[in-house]
Design a protein around this motif. Structure first.
Motif, PDB file in Angstrom:
ATOM      1  N   GLY A 477       0.797  -1.212   0.000  1.00  0.00           N
ATOM      2  CA  GLY A 477       0.000   0.000   0.000  1.00  0.00           C
ATOM      3  C   GLY A 477       0.834   1.269   0.000  1.00  0.00           C
ATOM      4  N   HIS A 478       0.152   2.382  -0.196  1.00  0.00           N
ATOM      5  CA  HIS A 478       0.783   3.688  -0.304  1.00  0.00           C
ATOM      6  C   HIS A 478       0.776   4.359   1.053  1.00  0.00           C
ATOM      7  N   GLY A 479       1.907   4.327   1.735  1.00  0.00           N
ATOM      8  CA  GLY A 479       2.008   4.871   3.079  1.00  0.00           C
ATOM      9  C   GLY A 479       2.079   3.768   4.114  1.00  0.00           C
ATOM     10  N   ALA A 480       2.889   3.976   5.163  1.00  0.00           N
ATOM     11  CA  ALA A 480       3.117   2.940   6.159  1.00  0.00           C
ATOM     12  C   ALA A 480       2.403   3.214   7.474  1.00  0.00           C
ATOM     13  N   TYR A 481       2.407   4.453   7.945  1.00  0.00           N
ATOM     14  CA  TYR A 481       1.820   4.745   9.245  1.00  0.00           C
ATOM     15  C   TYR A 481       0.301   4.522   9.201  1.00  0.00           C
ATOM     16  N   GLY A 482      -0.200   3.846  10.215  1.00  0.00           N
ATOM     17  CA  GLY A 482      -1.633   3.580  10.282  1.00  0.00           C
ATOM     18  C   GLY A 482      -2.115   2.511   9.330  1.00  0.00           C
ATOM     19  N   SER A 483      -1.187   1.750   8.748  1.00  0.00           N
ATOM     20  CA  SER A 483      -1.564   0.732   7.757  1.00  0.00           C
ATOM     21  C   SER A 483      -1.524  -0.679   8.301  1.00  0.00           C
ATOM     22  N   GLY A 484      -1.352  -0.809   9.615  1.00  0.00           N
ATOM     23  CA  GLY A 484      -1.421  -2.144  10.210  1.00  0.00           C
ATOM     24  C   GLY A 484      -0.137  -2.635  10.835  1.00  0.00           C
ATOM     25  N   SER A 485       0.927  -1.823  10.810  1.00  0.00           N
ATOM     26  CA  SER A 485       2.189  -2.246  11.405  1.00  0.00           C
ATOM     27  C   SER A 485       2.367  -1.581  12.768  1.00  0.00           C
ATOM     28  N   ASP A 486       2.292  -2.365  13.840  1.00  0.00           N
ATOM     29  CA  ASP A 486       2.543  -1.826  15.175  1.00  0.00           C
ATOM     30  C   ASP A 486       3.966  -1.304  15.291  1.00  0.00           C
ATOM     31  N   CYS A 487       4.876  -1.955  14.581  1.00  0.00           N
ATOM     32  CA  CYS A 487       6.281  -1.553  14.609  1.00  0.00           C
ATOM     33  C   CYS A 487       6.441  -0.138  14.064  1.00  0.00           C
ATOM     34  N   VAL A 488       5.836   0.129  12.909  1.00  0.00           N
ATOM     35  CA  VAL A 488       5.925   1.464  12.308  1.00  0.00           C
ATOM     36  C   VAL A 488       5.236   2.493  13.195  1.00  0.00           C
ATOM     37  N   ASP A 489       4.011   2.196  13.617  1.00  0.00           N
ATOM     38  CA  ASP A 489       3.254   3.162  14.402  1.00  0.00           C
ATOM     39  C   ASP A 489       3.965   3.493  15.707  1.00  0.00           C
ATOM     40  N   SER A 490       4.531   2.493  16.344  1.00  0.00           N
ATOM     41  CA  SER A 490       5.240   2.730  17.612  1.00  0.00           C
ATOM     42  C   SER A 490       6.473   3.593  17.407  1.00  0.00           C
ATOM     43  N   ALA A 491       7.208   3.324  16.327  1.00  0.00           N
ATOM     44  CA  ALA A 491       8.419   4.103  16.058  1.00  0.00           C
ATOM     45  C   ALA A 491       8.084   5.559  15.742  1.00  0.00           C
ATOM     46  N   VAL A 492       7.048   5.766  14.926  1.00  0.00           N
ATOM     47  CA  VAL A 492       6.651   7.128  14.568  1.00  0.00           C
ATOM     48  C   VAL A 492       6.135   7.861  15.803  1.00  0.00           C
ATOM     49  N   ASN A 493       5.307   7.209  16.602  1.00  0.00           N
ATOM     50  CA  ASN A 493       4.770   7.854  17.802  1.00  0.00           C
ATOM     51  C   ASN A 493       5.878   8.204  18.796  1.00  0.00           C
ATOM     52  N   ALA A 494       6.837   7.308  18.959  1.00  0.00           N
ATOM     53  CA  ALA A 494       7.940   7.583  19.888  1.00  0.00           C
ATOM     54  C   ALA A 494       8.767   8.777  19.411  1.00  0.00           C
ATOM     55  N   TYR A 495       8.943   8.872  18.106  1.00  0.00           N
ATOM     56  CA  TYR A 495       9.697  10.000  17.549  1.00  0.00           C
ATOM     57  C   TYR A 495       8.946  11.315  17.751  1.00  0.00           C
ATOM     58  N   LEU A 496       7.673  11.334  17.399  1.00  0.00           N
ATOM     59  CA  LEU A 496       6.908  12.573  17.489  1.00  0.00           C
ATOM     60  C   LEU A 496       6.576  12.968  18.924  1.00  0.00           C
ATOM     61  N   LEU A 497       6.318  11.990  19.771  1.00  0.00           N
ATOM     62  CA  LEU A 497       5.883  12.294  21.129  1.00  0.00           C
ATOM     63  C   LEU A 497       7.034  12.437  22.115  1.00  0.00           C
ATOM     64  N   GLU A 498       8.091  11.648  21.915  1.00  0.00           N
ATOM     65  CA  GLU A 498       9.194  11.647  22.884  1.00  0.00           C
ATOM     66  C   GLU A 498      10.525  12.100  22.293  1.00  0.00           C
ATOM     67  N   GLY A 499      10.556  12.308  20.978  1.00  0.00           N
ATOM     68  CA  GLY A 499      11.821  12.699  20.350  1.00  0.00           C
ATOM     69  C   GLY A 499      12.810  11.563  20.192  1.00  0.00           C
ATOM     70  N   GLU A 500      12.321  10.329  20.293  1.00  0.00           N
ATOM     71  CA  GLU A 500      13.210   9.160  20.169  1.00  0.00           C
ATOM     72  C   GLU A 500      13.411   8.827  18.687  1.00  0.00           C
ATOM     73  N   VAL A 501      14.641   8.925  18.221  1.00  0.00           N
ATOM     74  CA  VAL A 501      14.966   8.681  16.815  1.00  0.00           C
ATOM     75  C   VAL A 501      15.394   7.230  16.652  1.00  0.00           C
ATOM     76  N   PRO A 502      14.696   6.445  15.825  1.00  0.00           N
ATOM     77  CA  PRO A 502      15.103   5.044  15.646  1.00  0.00           C
ATOM     78  C   PRO A 502      16.441   4.949  14.925  1.00  0.00           C
ATOM     79  N   GLU A 503      17.042   3.801  15.030  1.00  0.00           N
ATOM     80  CA  GLU A 503      18.318   3.575  14.340  1.00  0.00           C
ATOM     81  C   GLU A 503      18.095   3.648  12.834  1.00  0.00           C
ATOM     82  N   ASP A 504      18.959   4.356  12.153  1.00  0.00           N
ATOM     83  CA  ASP A 504      18.867   4.455  10.701  1.00  0.00           C
ATOM     84  C   ASP A 504      18.933   3.069  10.077  1.00  0.00           C
ATOM     85  N   GLY A 505      18.007   2.786   9.154  1.00  0.00           N
ATOM     86  CA  GLY A 505      17.985   1.473   8.519  1.00  0.00           C
ATOM     87  C   GLY A 505      17.099   0.453   9.206  1.00  0.00           C
ATOM     88  N   THR A 506      16.369   0.855  10.230  1.00  0.00           N
ATOM     89  CA  THR A 506      15.449  -0.060  10.920  1.00  0.00           C
ATOM     90  C   THR A 506      14.415  -0.605   9.939  1.00  0.00           C
TER      91      THR A 506
END
Length: 509
Positions: A477-506
């Motif tokens: 599909g077109h776009g990852a956030y909100g498309s069914g991946s808990d991994c993606v949603d958790s990483a994006v939320n942690a970045y936006l809400l807590e400023g936690e930057v995931p490891e490049d290439g995750t």
């Protein structure tokens, strides 16, 4: 047929479900003249712009969406028509906002859902449920960019003219069809010029990025926090290049390749849609090569013999291809593609036509939306290249090799999209380098049809070392956030809400 890359994930999903607020804007020649002293903030802008206090009030219904709930408020923002003359004539942009629902507010989170040409005012309320976790700490804000919707929206054709243009062969086979193809493109540009007037030269992505930074100041934010989808990723990259010191937390999801020129974008999309089609065919148990041949045969037959459809209409080759494209934007649309293809092969084009109507924003009464009008005026001002018919024809074999289904359409589109456009384009490729900016999270998924996953890495490379951080989802599909991946949603939320930057290439599986 329009450039598929310019459509956002949400826009495609909304169209699948089919098969807010309005605000005044200044007249073309009668806008606020600005002037006055400059802002003490150091921006160099008149205080009449930077000291604006938006009048947030109840939103009304628009042509594209009903009135949203009471949690949403609308306002207008004055911006310069011409950013080289910030003290001159202004235009009004339509804004929508819902204040943070919880405590510990971070600031405003701006959304652009793609296009270009998508209405943020219409889309934001329906998207709010997808980002409820973000809403707790952010004011959710979106807007109609200049030239879109309630922000001096451009309409280049009447409904009758749009319907007539749908009958133009998008893959011409004869000199007469080629002439009609190019004439249709030129007529569209002339209609846009008549509708937009002076605005036609001031709707670029750079113009909108500058609008965003004024929006940041007026909203009272020190940094810009931003969520860009599809074309919104290009806008986000351009913003980061122009204002690296003002970058807060930026998410770029379903990433447009910033290094691609006109031909490269079209080839990228041919690859992406063919890849998505192959994945779809495999899911049905059909060999992708055989399924591709079957669909190509159907399209070839439709080129000379359109199928009857509902309401005494016909399914042409171009409309059929558009109907095939739409359900590939989301895995949830695949069953509708199976049904529509089966019906077409039995001689009924109604289902594919309904899907094409959803993509083309055609309602049951024959009225059309204007997203593609805005889309074209923005992208043709951005894109400096104007491929000739001869250049395109030389490259058609390469497009057909990439995808027998989508290649011919996307190849021909390079010649017709901005043919004989009334104003020159600005750049060959957008500049998105952002040295010194805070880390920007760049998200791609491997099955994205419109913005292939390779674009995410290219965006990160162009943003620069230490700025672009890539997160990849192995999904459809077109776009990852909100498309069914808990991994993606958790990483994006942690970045936006807590400023936690995931490891490049995750990689999220």
């Amino acid at each position: 047929m329009t450039r598929f890359v310019r459509w956002s994930a949400l826009g495609a999903a909304a169209a699948l479900l089919m098969a807010g607020c309005s605000s005044g804007s200044s007249d073309e020649g009668g806008g606020d003249k600005g002037g006055g002293s400059t802002s003490p903030s150091g921006s160099g802008l008149p205080t009449s712009l930077t000291s604006q206090k938006p009048d947030w009030s109840e939103c009304g219904a628009t042509a594209g969406a009903p009135a949203p709930g009471d949690d949403w408020r609308c306002a207008t923002l004055k911006v310069p028509l011409d950013w080289s003359k910030p003290g001159g004539q202004t235009i009004d942009l339509a804004l929508i906002r819902s204040e943070a629902t919880g405590g510990d507010r971070i600031g405003s989170l701006l959304f652009n859902f793609g296009g270009p040409g998508g209405s943020g005012v219409d889309t934001m309320p329906s998207y709010g449920s997808y980002v409820s976790a973000l809403h707790e700490r952010y004011d959710l804000v979106s807007w109609d960019p200049r030239g879109v919707g309630a922000s001096e929206g451009v309409r280049c054709r009447t409904d009758a003219e749009i319907a007539a243009a749908e009958q133009v062969d998008a893959t011409p086979d004869t000199p007469a069809e080629e002439e009609a193809f190019l004439k249709d493109a030129a007529d569209f540009g002339a209609g846009c010029e008549e509708s937009a007037g002076p605005l036609l030269a001031h709707v670029s992505t750079q113009d909108t990025a500058r609008d965003m930074d004024l929006m940041r100041q007026v909203l009272g934010d020190t940094k810009t926090h931003y969520f860009g989808i599809s074309y919104g990723t290009e806008l986000g990259g351009v913003y980061a290049h122009l204002f690296p010191e003002n970058v807060g937390r930026l998410i770029l999801d379903a990433v447009v390749d910033p290094a691609g020129d006109t031909f490269a974008h079209a080839k990228n999309q041919a690859l992406g849609f063919q890849r998505a089609l192959d994945n779809y065919l495999e899911s049905t148990g059909e060999d992708p090569a055989e399924g591709t041949r079957r669909i190509t045969d159907l399209l070839t037959e439709l080129d000379s013999r359109p199928l009857p459809a509902s309401d005494d209409r016909e399914l042409t080759q171009t409309l059929a291809l558009t109907g095939i494209v739409l359900p590939l934007y989301s895995e949830s649309g695949w069953p509708s593609l199976t049904s529509a293809l089966a019906a077409a092969e039995e001689g009924d084009g109604s289902e594919l036509l309904a899907l094409a109507d959803g993509y083309n924003e055609r309602d049951p009464s024959g009225g059309y939306g204007t997203t593609t009008h805005s889309q074209r005026v923005i992208s043709c001002l951005d894109d400096k290249q104007r491929p000739t018919l001869a250049e395109t024809k030389r490259l058609l074999p390469e497009f057909e090799e990439i995808s027998p289904v989508f290649g011919p359409f996307l190849g021909w589109d390079t010649a017709g999209w901005c043919h004989d456009w009334p104003v020159p384009g600005q750049v060959d490729t957008p500049e998105v380098s952002a040295p010194g900016a805070a880390p920007i999270l760049v998200v791609g998924n491997t099955g994205d049809p419109a913005t292939p996953v390779e674009g995410a890495q290219r965006m990160a490379d162009e943003l620069g070392q230490g700025v672009g951080v890539v997160l990849t989802w192995e999904g459809e599909g077109h776009g990852a956030y909100g498309s069914g991946s808990d991994c993606v949603d958790s990483a994006v939320n942690a970045y936006l809400l807590e400023g936690e930057v995931p490891e490049d290439g995750t990689v999220c599986q």
